[in-house]
Design an enzyme around this catalytic site. Structure first.
Site, PDB file in Angstrom:
ATOM      1  N   LYS A 203       0.819  -1.190   0.049  1.00 49.29           N
ATOM      2  CA  LYS A 203       0.080   0.147  -0.078  1.00 49.29           C
ATOM      3  C   LYS A 203       0.848   1.383  -0.081  1.00 49.29           C
ATOM      4  O   LYS A 203       1.373   1.778   0.992  1.00 49.29           O
ATOM      5  CB  LYS A 203      -0.959   0.053   1.142  1.00 49.29           C
ATOM      6  CG  LYS A 203      -2.059   1.096   0.966  1.00 49.29           C
ATOM      7  CD  LYS A 203      -2.688   1.596   2.291  1.00 49.29           C
ATOM      8  CE  LYS A 203      -1.909   2.738   2.915  1.00 49.29           C
ATOM      9  NZ  LYS A 203      -1.820   4.057   2.249  1.00 49.29           N
ATOM     10  N   GLY A 256       6.941   4.921   8.243  1.00 48.07           N
ATOM     11  CA  GLY A 256       6.057   5.917   8.303  1.00 48.07           C
ATOM     12  C   GLY A 256       6.334   6.613   9.802  1.00 48.07           C
ATOM     13  O   GLY A 256       7.314   6.536  10.372  1.00 48.07           O
ATOM     14  N   SER A 257       5.293   7.165  10.363  1.00 48.78           N
ATOM     15  CA  SER A 257       5.446   8.033  11.539  1.00 48.78           C
ATOM     16  C   SER A 257       5.401   6.947  12.669  1.00 48.78           C
ATOM     17  O   SER A 257       4.820   5.911  12.611  1.00 48.78           O
ATOM     18  CB  SER A 257       4.262   8.829  11.590  1.00 48.78           C
ATOM     19  OG  SER A 257       3.044   8.237  11.915  1.00 48.78           O
ATOM     20  N   THR A 258       6.114   7.645  13.773  1.00 46.82           N
ATOM     21  CA  THR A 258       6.058   6.844  14.998  1.00 46.82           C
ATOM     22  C   THR A 258       4.637   6.525  15.590  1.00 46.82           C
ATOM     23  O   THR A 258       4.216   5.292  16.289  1.00 46.82           O
ATOM     24  CB  THR A 258       7.096   7.340  16.065  1.00 46.82           C
ATOM     25  OG1 THR A 258       8.416   7.337  15.593  1.00 46.82           O
ATOM     26  CG2 THR A 258       7.091   6.703  17.513  1.00 46.82           C
ATOM     27  N   GLU A 259       3.718   7.426  15.371  1.00 41.02           N
ATOM     28  CA  GLU A 259       2.668   7.392  15.841  1.00 41.02           C
ATOM     29  C   GLU A 259       1.755   6.224  15.233  1.00 41.02           C
ATOM     30  O   GLU A 259       1.091   5.545  15.919  1.00 41.02           O
ATOM     31  CB  GLU A 259       1.728   8.805  15.654  1.00 41.02           C
ATOM     32  CG  GLU A 259       0.287   8.791  16.102  1.00 41.02           C
ATOM     33  CD  GLU A 259      -0.455  10.179  15.371  1.00 41.02           C
ATOM     34  OE1 GLU A 259       0.353  10.865  14.420  1.00 41.02           O
ATOM     35  OE2 GLU A 259      -1.567  10.114  15.657  1.00 41.02           O
ATOM     36  N   GLY A 261       3.275   3.798  13.745  1.00 42.69           N
ATOM     37  CA  GLY A 261       3.746   2.639  13.957  1.00 42.69           C
ATOM     38  C   GLY A 261       3.258   1.726  15.374  1.00 42.69           C
ATOM     39  O   GLY A 261       3.143   0.726  15.367  1.00 42.69           O
ATOM     40  N   GLU A 409       9.843  15.171  15.731  1.00 48.23           N
ATOM     41  CA  GLU A 409      10.093  15.239  14.206  1.00 48.23           C
ATOM     42  C   GLU A 409       9.490  16.326  13.455  1.00 48.23           C
ATOM     43  O   GLU A 409       8.044  16.215  13.394  1.00 48.23           O
ATOM     44  CB  GLU A 409       9.947  13.991  13.667  1.00 48.23           C
ATOM     45  CG  GLU A 409      10.476  13.547  12.242  1.00 48.23           C
ATOM     46  CD  GLU A 409      10.210  12.410  11.816  1.00 48.23           C
ATOM     47  OE1 GLU A 409       9.073  11.881  11.796  1.00 48.23           O
ATOM     48  OE2 GLU A 409      11.106  11.920  11.265  1.00 48.23           O
TER      49      GLU A 409
HETATM   50  P1  NAI Z   1       1.715   8.267   8.345  1.00 52.10           P
HETATM   51  O1  NAI Z   1       2.431   7.513   9.247  1.00 52.10           O
HETATM   52  O2  NAI Z   1       0.151   8.635   8.690  1.00 52.10           O
HETATM   53  O3  NAI Z   1       1.505   7.488   6.843  1.00 52.10           O
HETATM   54  C1  NAI Z   1       2.592   6.580   6.274  1.00 52.10           C
HETATM   55  C2  NAI Z   1       1.896   5.516   5.876  1.00 52.10           C
HETATM   56  O4  NAI Z   1       0.891   4.709   6.651  1.00 52.10           O
HETATM   57  C3  NAI Z   1       0.976   5.909   4.686  1.00 52.10           C
HETATM   58  O5  NAI Z   1       0.762   4.901   3.619  1.00 52.10           O
HETATM   59  C4  NAI Z   1      -0.443   5.852   5.216  1.00 52.10           C
HETATM   60  O6  NAI Z   1      -1.558   5.725   4.405  1.00 52.10           O
HETATM   61  C5  NAI Z   1      -0.257   4.569   6.423  1.00 52.10           C
HETATM   62  N1  NAI Z   1      -1.352   4.845   7.613  1.00 52.10           N
HETATM   63  C6  NAI Z   1      -1.732   5.864   8.061  1.00 52.10           C
HETATM   64  N2  NAI Z   1      -2.526   5.450   9.314  1.00 52.10           N
HETATM   65  C7  NAI Z   1      -2.425   4.143   9.128  1.00 52.10           C
HETATM   66  C8  NAI Z   1      -3.251   3.126  10.129  1.00 52.10           C
HETATM   67  N3  NAI Z   1      -3.802   3.678  11.169  1.00 52.10           N
HETATM   68  N4  NAI Z   1      -3.253   1.798   9.726  1.00 52.10           N
HETATM   69  C9  NAI Z   1      -2.329   1.365   8.692  1.00 52.10           C
HETATM   70  N5  NAI Z   1      -1.388   2.300   7.882  1.00 52.10           N
HETATM   71  C10 NAI Z   1      -1.750   3.641   8.205  1.00 52.10           C
HETATM   72  O7  NAI Z   1       2.565   9.556   8.051  1.00 52.10           O
HETATM   73  P2  NAI Z   1       1.941  11.018   7.667  1.00 52.10           P
HETATM   74  O8  NAI Z   1       0.425  11.072   8.301  1.00 52.10           O
HETATM   75  O9  NAI Z   1       1.790  10.932   6.177  1.00 52.10           O
HETATM   76  O10 NAI Z   1       3.067  11.927   8.133  1.00 52.10           O
HETATM   77  C11 NAI Z   1       3.236  12.357   9.380  1.00 52.10           C
HETATM   78  C12 NAI Z   1       4.365  12.381  10.131  1.00 52.10           C
HETATM   79  O11 NAI Z   1       4.963  11.237   9.851  1.00 52.10           O
HETATM   80  C13 NAI Z   1       5.452  13.378   9.292  1.00 52.10           C
HETATM   81  O12 NAI Z   1       5.531  14.651   9.575  1.00 52.10           O
HETATM   82  C14 NAI Z   1       6.751  12.715   9.571  1.00 52.10           C
HETATM   83  O13 NAI Z   1       7.203  13.344  10.959  1.00 52.10           O
HETATM   84  C15 NAI Z   1       6.280  11.327   9.849  1.00 52.10           C
HETATM   85  N6  NAI Z   1       6.661  10.380   8.731  1.00 52.10           N
HETATM   86  C16 NAI Z   1       7.706   9.581   8.747  1.00 52.10           C
HETATM   87  C17 NAI Z   1       8.417   8.913   7.527  1.00 52.10           C
HETATM   88  C18 NAI Z   1       9.668   8.181   7.716  1.00 52.10           C
HETATM   89  O14 NAI Z   1      10.226   7.738   6.631  1.00 52.10           O
HETATM   90  N7  NAI Z   1      10.105   7.756   8.996  1.00 52.10           N
HETATM   91  C19 NAI Z   1       7.857   8.996   6.486  1.00 52.10           C
HETATM   92  C20 NAI Z   1       6.471   9.797   6.468  1.00 52.10           C
HETATM   93  C21 NAI Z   1       5.888  10.532   7.522  1.00 52.10           C
HETATM   94 MG    MG Z   2      -0.649  10.007   9.166  1.00 51.31          MG
END
Ligand code: NAI
Ligand code: MG
Length: 505
Positions: A203, A256-259, A261, A409
C-alpha cells in the site's frame, strides 16, 4: 534579493510518456489484473508544486483488501511461485530492475511530479537506488541458507539424529510505505520479500501512489506470477488499517510515523503478526572542534535540506562545538539562502515543495512554535508566495532542549542549532530524544570518533557524511525509531521463519 526569495517558477509541461501515464485511470493490482475498487471512490493525487490535481487513484475498501490478501495467499500456496527455483526468482527480480532502468526517465519525472522532489534528484538517487536495491536483493534469492549442527540428543540405544535448520518465507506480507521516497520504498519492501519467496500486498501512501502503479505495470511486464505482488491504493486509516487487521496476513512491514507505527504494532498483536517498523527520527549532526568546516557546512546543509528535509534520517539537530558554532551556523544559513526553490521539473530548481498542504502546514506550525518559545529564526521561517506547498530552508538557533522544535520530528527543511562545550556531554545531548534512527559525527580525530560512536544510541552512525544508504548496509532504528533492520543480510530475519528439522536416523 537572494535566490530563494525570487518568485516560484511555473511547472514545465510533462513529457509525452508521463502525459500518457496521467491519461490512464489507475486501478488496483489484484491477482495479476488491474481492477476497479469495490468502493468506487477515488483519492485525488496532487502536484505539490502547483496544488493542482493531476490524477486520482482507487480508494481500496475492506472488500478489496480481502480480495488482495486472498490473491496473495493463493499465490503463496499454489501455482508457479512456491515451485520456482531461487534462481528463477532471482532472474525475475533482475528483469524488473532492467525494466526500471529502461523506464528510468519516465519514473524520475513521475516521482518528481507526484512527490515534489526535483526530477534531477529522482534520476540520480531514487530511480537508480530502486534499480540497485532490487539487483542486490535478486542476488540474495540464491543465498538464503540454514545450518547443520551436531546434536547431543540422547535417544534410544543405536539411534542417531540428523539436525539442521532452514529458512522459509514468512508468508503473505502487508507492506505500508510513506510518501517521501515513494518508488525507493517499494523496492525496500518488495525486494527482500520476493527474494525470500513471500507474496505481497503493497500500500503506497495516499499522497504518492503514481510510481508504485507504474512499478506494478513493470512487475506484470517482467512476468511475475499473478498474485505475487498486489498493489492497493487508499488511505491509511481505512485501507492500511484493514490490511494490518487482516487474519490472512502473516507479517506487516511499515515505514512512516512513530504514531502510526505504535497503532500498527498494537493492531498486529491480535493475530501475532510479525512486524517490522521503520519510524521517525530526530537525528543529530555532531561537529567536533577539529572538523573540516567547509565539509561540515555542505554536509550539514545536505543532511537537513536533502528531499526538502522529508527524510527519516534528516540531520535535524545540529550540535556544533562552541569554538566552531558561529562559523557553522553562518555557513549553513548562507547555504540555505542560496538554495533555489521551484517546481521539480524545472532543471534550475534545487529544492522542491513539501509533499502536501498538510505537511506544509505542519512544518510552518513547528516554525511558529519555535518562534513563540523564543528560538531565533536565523534564516527562512516562512513559505514563499506560491500555490505550491513550499517552505524556505530554515535555520533556528537559541533553542532549548525542552522546545517542541528540538524534541519532535518536523519532517521539513528546518534545523535547530545548539552549541556544546565538551566532548563528555555531547553523547548525552545527542541521545536526549525518544528517537534513535541515525546520527553523524564530523571530525578528523580518529580516536574521538571511535570513542563517540559506541555512545550514540542510533541504528546508523555516519562519520564525515550523512544520509548515505547502501542496499548492503542494514538500516533501522533504536528506541522509538522502530525495530527490525532493512537491507543487507539482516533484512531476511524479517522475511523468513527459521525451521528446525530433527531426524532420527
Ligand atoms: P503516516 O505514518 O500517517 O503515513 C505513512 C503510511 O502509513 C501511509 O501509507 C499511510 O496511508 C499509512 N497509515 C496511516 N495511518 C495508518 C493506520 N492507522 N493503519 C495503517 N496504515 C496507516 O505519516 P503522515 O501522516 O503522512 O506523516 C506524518 C508524520 O510522520 C510526518 O510529519 C513525519 O514526521 C512522519 N513520517 C515519517 C516517515 C519516515 O520515513 N520515517 C515517512 C512519512 C512520515
Ligand atoms: Mg498520518
Amino acid at each position: 534579493m537572494n535566490a530563494s526569495l525570487a518568485s516560484i517558477a511555473p511547472q514545465p509541461e510533462p513529457s509525452a510518456a508521463v502525459a500518457r501515464f496521467l491519461k490512464r485511470t489507475p486501478k488496483l493490482l489484484i491477482g495479476g489484473e488491474w481492477v476497479e475498487s469495490k468502493s468506487h471512490k477515488r483519492v485525488p493525487v496532487m502536484d505539490p508544486a502547483t496544488g493542482r490535481e493531476i490524477s486520482s487513484v482507487p480508494d481500496a475498501s475492506a472488500a478489496d483488501v480481502d480480495r488482495a490478501v486472498a490473491a496473495a495467499r493463493q499465490a503463496f500456496e499454489k501455482g508457479p511461485w512456491p515451485e520456482m527455483l531461487p534462481a528463477q526468482r532471482e532472474a525475475l527480480i533482475w528483469k524488473l530492475s532492467e525494466l526500471i532502468e529502461r523506464n528510468a526517465d519516465e519514473l524520475a519525472e513521475l516521482e518528481s511530479l507526484n512527490n515534489g522532489k526535483t526530477k534531477f534528484m529522482a534520476s540520480i538517487v531514487d530511480v537508480p537506488g530502486t534499480r540497485d536495491y532490487f539487483r542486490y536483493m535478486a542476488g540474495w534469492a540464491t543465498k538464503i541458507e540454514g545450518s547443520t549442527f551436531n546434536s547431543s540428543i540422547h535417544g534410544p540405544p543405536g539411534v542417531k539424529f540428523h539436525t539442521y535448520t532452514q529458512r522459509e518465507p514468512v508468508g503473505v506480507v502487508a507492506q505500508i510505505i510513506p510518501w517521501n521516497f515513494p518508488l525507493a520504498m517499494c523496492s525496500w519492501k518488495l525486494g527482500p520479500a520476493l527474494a525470500a519467496g513471500c507474496t505481497c500486498v503493497l500500500k503506497p501512501a495516499e499522497q504518492t501512489p503514481l510510481t508504485a502503479i507504474r512499478l506494478g505495470e513493470l512487475i506484470l511486464e517482467a512476468g511475475f506470477p499473478p498474485g505475487v505482488v498486489n498493489i492497493l491504493t487508499g488511505y491509511g486509516e481505512t485501507t492500511g488499517a484493514a490490511l494490518v487487521a487482516h487474519p490472512g496476513v502473516d507479517k506487516v512491514a511499515f515505514t512512516g510515523s512513530t504514531e502510526v507505527g505504535k497503532i500498527i504494532n498494537k493492531a498486529a498483536t491480535d493475530t501475532l503478526k510479525r512486524v517490522s517498523l521503520e519510524l521517525g527520527g530526530k537525528s543529530p549532526v555532531i561537529v567536533l572542534p577539529d572538523a573540516d568546516l567547509n565539509m561540515v557546512v555542505g554536509g550539514a546543509a545536505n543532511a537537513i535540506f536533502f528531499n526538502s528535509g522529508q527524510v527519516c534520517t534528516a540531520g535535524s539537530r545540529l550540535f556544533a562545538h562552541r569554538k566552531v558554532f558561529d562559523q557553522v551556523v553562518e555557513g549553513l544559513s548562507n547555504a540555505a539562502q542560496a538554495i533555489r526553490l521551484g517546481p521539480g521539473l524545472d532543471p534550475k530548481t534545487e529544492m522542491g515543495p513539501l509533499v502536501s498542504k498538510e505537511q506544509q502546514d505542519r512544518v510552518l506550525g513547528y516554525i511558529d512554535s519555535g518562534r513563540k518559545d523564543g528560538a531565533k529564526v536565523v534564516t527562512g521561517g516562512e513559505a514563499p508566495a506560491s500555490a505550491g506547498y513550499f517552505v524556505k530552508p530554515t535555520v533556528l538557533a537559541n533553542v532549548r532542549p525542552d522546545m517542541k522544535v528540538v524534541r519532535e520530528e518536523i519532517f521539513g527543511p528546518v534545523v535547530v542549532a545548539q552549541r556544546f562545550e565538551d566532548l563528555d556531554e555531547i553523547a548525552a545531548l545527542a541521545n536526549d530524544t525518544p528517537y534513535g534512527l541515525a546520527a553523524s559525527v564530523w571530525s578528523k580525530d580518529v580516536s574521538a570518533v571511535h570513542r563517540l560512536v559506541p555512545k550514540i544510541r542510533a541504528g546508523t552512525v555516519w562519520v564525515n557524511c550523512h544520509n548515505f544508504v547502501d542496499p548492503a548496509m542494514p538500516f533501522g532504528g533504536f528506541k522509538q525509531s522502530g525495530f527490525g533492520r532493512e537491507a543487507g543480510r539482516a533484512v531476511f530475519e524479517q522475511y523468513t521463519e527459521l525451521k528446525s528439522v530433527c531426524i532420527a536416523i
